[in-house]
Scaffold this motif. Structure first.
Motif, PDB file in Angstrom:
ATOM      1  N   ASP A 241       0.635  -1.297   0.081  1.00 51.09           N
ATOM      2  CA  ASP A 241      -0.046  -0.154  -0.097  1.00 51.09           C
ATOM      3  C   ASP A 241       0.899   1.287   0.050  1.00 51.09           C
ATOM      4  OD1 ASP A 241      -1.764   2.118   0.639  1.00 51.09           O
ATOM      5  OD2 ASP A 241      -2.983   0.819   1.856  1.00 51.09           O
ATOM      6  N   LEU A 242       0.853   1.983  -1.162  1.00 47.64           N
ATOM      7  CA  LEU A 242       1.807   3.063  -1.276  1.00 47.64           C
ATOM      8  C   LEU A 242       1.564   4.046  -0.444  1.00 47.64           C
ATOM      9  CD1 LEU A 242       4.296   4.333  -2.771  1.00 47.64           C
ATOM     10  CD2 LEU A 242       2.852   4.853  -4.524  1.00 47.64           C
ATOM     11  N   ALA A 243       0.252   4.333   0.002  1.00 51.33           N
ATOM     12  CA  ALA A 243      -0.094   5.366   0.868  1.00 51.33           C
ATOM     13  C   ALA A 243       0.341   5.110   2.240  1.00 51.33           C
ATOM     14  CB  ALA A 243      -1.798   5.465   1.048  1.00 51.33           C
TER      15      ALA A 243
ATOM     16  N   GLU B 170       7.522   9.260   5.786  1.00 49.85           N
ATOM     17  CA  GLU B 170       7.672  10.471   6.567  1.00 49.85           C
ATOM     18  C   GLU B 170       8.062  10.224   7.995  1.00 49.85           C
ATOM     19  OE1 GLU B 170       3.876  12.655   5.776  1.00 49.85           O
ATOM     20  OE2 GLU B 170       4.456  12.685   3.708  1.00 49.85           O
ATOM     21  N   ARG B 171       7.352   9.511   8.753  1.00 46.65           N
ATOM     22  CA  ARG B 171       7.856   9.056  10.135  1.00 46.65           C
ATOM     23  C   ARG B 171       9.269   8.408  10.395  1.00 46.65           C
ATOM     24  NH1 ARG B 171       2.659   5.405  11.949  1.00 46.65           N
ATOM     25  NH2 ARG B 171       1.174   7.055  11.882  1.00 46.65           N
ATOM     26  N   ALA B 172       9.859   7.911   9.362  1.00 49.42           N
ATOM     27  CA  ALA B 172      10.995   7.314   9.219  1.00 49.42           C
ATOM     28  C   ALA B 172      12.059   8.473   9.472  1.00 49.42           C
ATOM     29  CB  ALA B 172      11.525   6.438   8.222  1.00 49.42           C
ATOM     30  N   VAL B 173      12.113   9.728   8.776  1.00 47.00           N
ATOM     31  CA  VAL B 173      12.858  10.795   8.902  1.00 47.00           C
ATOM     32  C   VAL B 173      13.211  11.387  10.217  1.00 47.00           C
ATOM     33  CG1 VAL B 173      13.065  13.157   8.225  1.00 47.00           C
ATOM     34  CG2 VAL B 173      11.975  11.356   6.496  1.00 47.00           C
ATOM     35  N   THR B 174      12.170  11.174  11.064  1.00 45.34           N
ATOM     36  CA  THR B 174      12.228  11.604  12.600  1.00 45.34           C
ATOM     37  C   THR B 174      12.313  10.635  13.847  1.00 45.34           C
ATOM     38  OG1 THR B 174      10.093  12.182  12.536  1.00 45.34           O
ATOM     39  CG2 THR B 174      11.610  14.037  11.761  1.00 45.34           C
ATOM     40  N   ALA B 175      11.628   9.449  13.297  1.00 49.94           N
ATOM     41  CA  ALA B 175      11.664   8.486  14.459  1.00 49.94           C
ATOM     42  C   ALA B 175      12.715   7.811  15.031  1.00 49.94           C
ATOM     43  CB  ALA B 175      10.641   7.329  13.673  1.00 49.94           C
ATOM     44  N   THR B 176      12.542   7.542  16.303  1.00 51.76           N
ATOM     45  CA  THR B 176      14.006   7.020  17.094  1.00 51.76           C
ATOM     46  C   THR B 176      13.914   5.504  17.272  1.00 51.76           C
ATOM     47  OG1 THR B 176      12.859   7.423  19.168  1.00 51.76           O
ATOM     48  CG2 THR B 176      14.264   9.315  18.266  1.00 51.76           C
ATOM     49  N   THR B 177      12.362   4.998  16.783  1.00 49.32           N
ATOM     50  CA  THR B 177      12.310   3.636  16.952  1.00 49.32           C
ATOM     51  C   THR B 177      11.594   3.213  15.879  1.00 49.32           C
ATOM     52  OG1 THR B 177      10.270   3.518  18.148  1.00 49.32           O
ATOM     53  CG2 THR B 177      12.284   3.658  19.413  1.00 49.32           C
TER      54      THR B 177
END
Length: 77
Positions: A53-55, A62-69
Motif C-alpha cells: 500500500d503506497l499510501a 515520513e515518520r522514518a525521517v524523525t522516528a527514534t524507533t
C-alpha cells in the motif's frame, strides 16, 4: 492497422511502475532507518517489505525521517 493492445500495454507498464514505486519506497524507509542508526528487527523489516500500500508506505517514510524507533514508524495512526 494496430492490434488494439496499446491499452493493455499501458496498463501493464503502469502496473510495473506502481510495483517499482512500492518496492522502492520500502527500501527507502529501511535505508533512512539504517543511516539514522535505528535498529530494525527482522519482523519489522518483513512488514515493511511486504507492504504493498503506497499510501501506508508514504506515511512510514515520513515518520522514518524523525522516528527514534521502528515502532514509532509503524505505529497505527
Amino acid at each position: 492497422m494496430g492490434t488494439g493492445l496499446s491499452h493493455f500495454c499501458g496498463f501493464v507498464a503502469e502496473s510495473f511502475r506502481d510495483e517499482g514505486r512500492v518496492e522502492g519506497r520500502g527500501e527507502d524507509i529501511l535505508r533512512i532507518l539504517a543511516v539514522r542508526g535505528v535498529p530494525v528487527p527482522d519482523e519489522a523489516r518483513q512488514r515493511i517489505t511486504a507492504c504493498k500500500d503506497l499510501a501506508v508506505l508514504d506515511v512510514w517514510f515520513e515518520r522514518a525521517v524523525t522516528a527514534t524507533t521502528v515502532d514509532a514508524v509503524l505505529a497505527e495512526s
